[in-house]
Every structure is written in structure tokens, then in C-alpha cells.
Design a protein around this motif. Structure first.
Motif, short mmCIF file in Angstrom:
data_model
loop_
_atom_site.label_atom_id
_atom_site.label_comp_id
_atom_site.label_asym_id
_atom_site.label_seq_id
_atom_site.Cartn_x
_atom_site.Cartn_y
_atom_site.Cartn_z
N MET A 215 0.77 -1.27 -0.14
CA MET A 215 -0.04 0.12 -0.11
C MET A 215 0.84 1.14 -0.01
O MET A 215 1.83 1.46 0.74
CB MET A 215 -0.84 -0.15 1.21
N GLN A 216 0.57 2.10 -0.79
CA GLN A 216 1.54 3.29 -0.90
C GLN A 216 0.63 4.51 -0.50
O GLN A 216 -0.59 4.67 -0.45
CB GLN A 216 1.43 3.74 -2.75
N ILE A 217 1.43 5.16 0.63
CA ILE A 217 0.91 6.55 1.16
C ILE A 217 1.19 7.78 0.41
O ILE A 217 2.25 7.69 0.03
CB ILE A 217 1.43 6.71 2.77
N SER A 218 0.24 8.40 0.15
CA SER A 218 0.36 9.78 -0.54
C SER A 218 1.30 10.80 0.51
O SER A 218 1.38 10.47 1.45
CB SER A 218 -1.04 10.49 -0.51
N PRO A 219 1.89 11.74 -0.01
CA PRO A 219 2.69 12.83 0.52
C PRO A 219 1.99 13.32 1.86
O PRO A 219 2.69 13.62 2.72
CB PRO A 219 3.02 13.76 -0.57
N LYS A 220 0.68 13.68 1.52
CA LYS A 220 -0.18 14.19 2.54
C LYS A 220 -0.30 13.22 3.62
O LYS A 220 -0.25 13.42 4.76
CB LYS A 220 -1.37 14.68 2.08
N GLY A 221 -0.66 11.98 3.13
CA GLY A 221 -0.62 11.10 4.31
C GLY A 221 0.52 10.88 5.17
O GLY A 221 0.42 10.65 6.55
N MET A 222 1.77 11.06 4.50
CA MET A 222 2.96 10.95 5.24
C MET A 222 3.07 11.97 6.12
O MET A 222 3.64 11.91 7.25
CB MET A 222 4.21 10.87 4.23
N LYS A 223 2.73 13.24 5.84
CA LYS A 223 2.75 14.40 6.59
C LYS A 223 1.89 14.38 7.75
O LYS A 223 2.20 14.61 8.98
CB LYS A 223 2.44 15.63 5.83
N ILE A 224 0.79 13.89 7.58
CA ILE A 224 -0.13 13.73 8.85
C ILE A 224 0.27 12.36 9.63
O ILE A 224 0.33 12.69 11.10
CB ILE A 224 -1.60 13.00 8.16
N LEU A 225 0.99 11.65 9.14
CA LEU A 225 1.77 10.36 10.06
C LEU A 225 2.70 10.96 10.85
O LEU A 225 2.81 10.69 11.97
CB LEU A 225 1.73 9.24 9.34
N LEU A 226 3.40 11.87 10.18
CA LEU A 226 4.63 12.44 10.91
C LEU A 226 4.15 13.46 12.03
O LEU A 226 4.69 13.44 13.04
CB LEU A 226 5.27 13.27 9.60
N ASN A 227 3.21 14.33 11.79
CA ASN A 227 2.46 15.41 12.71
C ASN A 227 2.18 14.39 13.79
O ASN A 227 1.94 14.83 15.08
CB ASN A 227 1.72 16.33 12.27
#
Length: 308
Positions: free
Chosen positions: A1-13
Motif C-alpha cells: 500500500m502506497q501512502i500519499s505525501p499528505k498522508g505521510m505528513k499526517i503520520l509524521l505530525n
């Protein structure tokens, strides 16, 4: 499953928010023996606010606040900084960091009840009442457990209960500030991050004023400041103030409210774990049961609200 850039930012925050606020309790414990609680809160918040303001100034995003902005920030800071953080530090003089983390997890429960009683919000639903009952049972179990543990030493038992009252009062400060900001919104041209910087600066100055009135200068022990204390204080300033607030406001703007407030389920667990691993605190079955009751109650309160 590939996570979008926005999804990555959400996970990081989310990760930064969980770690920042979850580690606040053990960091307060590590710093507490070097200075008074309101001194610690004041210096930490003032440094965090000034650093955030400097960052905004260097990036060209700082606007000169008007008097109304300063007055609004000073008013809210009494509840959301002086009480929410200063009272928390004061309470941790009498209780463990894991106990403080569990008590503060009840904030959404207090928010629901106060909103209904004082802010004209709707009456809690059946599912939310179940959450209120479970959270109240957890707090009662925690209080009775601490008093029973000190049954042969009444003075220490009183101190332990008073520590819980201070920490619970800290959660009420956050609730009161939130409800006041909703009922009396302030129209401002400042960004959310600049408003946050002003809040931290005002709250830091107010906390230092309380520390001076309480005579906390006598509690300052510079000789007790070592590498662990400096590291804990630095993380409280950068992580517990700047990173946590930035991540929280970013999540409110770019993710669902349910995602942003999910820290209510994770932070107490992190606080209990760090208190056990770093602080050497004993985790009893009563602590674990209380954690399950309160975190589970928050789930009932928030899940029903967000579904609606």
C-alpha cells in the motif's frame, strides 16, 4: 500500500504530537527537583513562545499584534498555560508522572460535561453517559487507591490526593479556556501560530509572576542541573511547546478532528510507559485498570461525537 505525501505528513505530525505531549510528564519529573513548578512552567513557556516568535519573524510571517490581541492572549493564557501547565507541574510534586498522564486523559470527559452545563451544548447521549460513568469510576478508583496505599501515613496520603486535585484542576483550566474561546471568539488578523506564540509568552510571564509570589526563588538549585535535566528542559521547550502546538494546529487544518484529537488515546499510554521505563515507577494492576477505564471512556465520548 502506497501512502500519499499528505498522508505521510499526517503520520509524521501525529507521531510528533504523540511523543511530544506523551513525554511531557516524565520530563517534568526529571526537572522538578531543580526548581519550583511555576518557575519551570514560566521559563519553559516563555522560551518556547519567544523561539516561535523568532522563527515567524525570520520567515517574514510575523505581524505586529494590536492591544486587543495581547489582551485576549493574556486572558486565555491564565487558563490554558498557567493552569493547564503550571498546575500540572505543581501536582506532579505529589504524584507519579504515570498517574498525572492518566488523570489528564479525562480532559474530553470534563469538556463534554462542562459544555453541557455551562456552554449550552446538547445533553450527553447514552453512549457518552457510559463514557462519563467509566471515566468517573476510573478517577475514583485511582484516588482511593492512592489513599489506601498510604493508609499508615495520613500526611503523605493527603499530599498524594492534593497532587491529584492540582492535576485535575489543570485539566479544568484547559477546558475553561477552550469553552471561553468558543463563546467569546476573537477576530484577529494574526495567524494561528502567531496567536500560539503570544499565548505561550503571556502564559510564561504569568507563571513567573505566580512563582515570584509563591517564593519559588528559594527552590532554585542550579547545582542539581545536569545533562539529563538540561535535555528534559530542552525537550519540554521545543517538543512540549513548539512542536506539539504546531503539529496540533497543522492537523486541525489538514486532517479530520477525530484524527487530531486521537492523542487523547495515545498520550496517557506513552506517559505510563515512560514513567515505568525512565522514571522507575511501579505499574500496578490498579494503574492499568484505571488507564483502561479512562482511555476507554474517552473513546465512548469522542466516538459518539465524531460519528454525529
Amino acid at each position: 500500500m502506497q501512502i500519499s505525501p499528505k498522508g505521510m505528513k499526517i503520520l509524521l505530525n501525529l507521531f510528533l504530537l504523540y511523543i511530544s505531549w506523551g513525554s511531557t510528564y516524565i520530563c517534568l519529573k526529571l526537572c522538578m527537583h531543580a526548581c519550583g513548578p511555576f518557575t519551570l512552567c514560566g521559563v519553559r513557556m516563555l522560551c518556547g513562545g519567544l523561539l516561535l516568535a523568532l522563527l515567524l519573524l525570520l520567515t517574514g510571517r510575523w505581524r505586529r499584534p494590536v492591544w486587543a490581541d495581547m489582551r485576549h492572549a493574556a486572558w486565555l493564557a491564565i487558563f490554558m498555560v498557567l493552569m493547564a501547565s503550571g498546575f500540572l507541574a505543581r501536582g506532579q510534586q505529589g504524584i507519579t508522572s504515570s498517574t498525572a498522564a492518566i488523570i489528564t486523559a479525562s480532559t474530553p470527559i470534563s469538556m463534554l460535561l462542562a459544555g453541557w452545563l455551562f456552554a449550552g451544548e446538547k445533553r450527553p447521549t447514552l453512549m457518552q453517559c457510559v463514557g462519563l460513568l467509566g471515566g468517573g469510576t476510573g478517577l475514583l478508583l485511582l484516588t482511593l487507591g492512592r489513599a489506601a496505599a498510604q493508609g499508615g501515613q495520613p500526611v503523605e496520603a493527603v499530599n498524594s490526593v492534593s497532587g491529584m486535585i492540582w492535576v485535575f484542576s489543570a485539566t479544568l483550566g484547559w477546558v475553561a479556556g477552550t469553552l471561553i474561546s468558543r463563546r467569546f471568539p476573537h477576530a484577529s488578523g494574526l495567524s494561528g501560530m502567531q496567536s500560539c506564540a503570544l499565548l505561550l509568552i503571556c502564559g510564561g510571564l504569568e507563571s513567573l509572576l505566580v512563582a515570584a509570589c509563591a517564593g519559588e526563588a528559594a527552590q532554585l538549585r542550579l547545582a542539581a542541573v545536569g545533562p539529563s535535566e538540561l535535555l528534559a528542559f530542552g525537550w519540554l521547550t521545543v517538543g512540549g511547546s513548539i512542536i506539539a502546538y504546531y503539529s496540533y494546529f497543522w492537523l486541525l487544518s489538514h486532517a479530520s478532528i477525530a484524527t487530531a484529537v486521537s492523542y487523547e488515546y495515545v498520550v496517557p499510554v506513552i506517559g505510563v510507559f515512560l514513567g515505568w521505563q525512565i522514571g522507575g515507577e511501579t505499574i500496578t494492576w490498579r494503574i492499568l485498570l484505571t488507564c483502561v477505564l479512562i482511555v476507554g471512556s474517552v473513546f465512548f465520548v469522542m466516538w459518539d461525537k465524531h460519528n454525529k
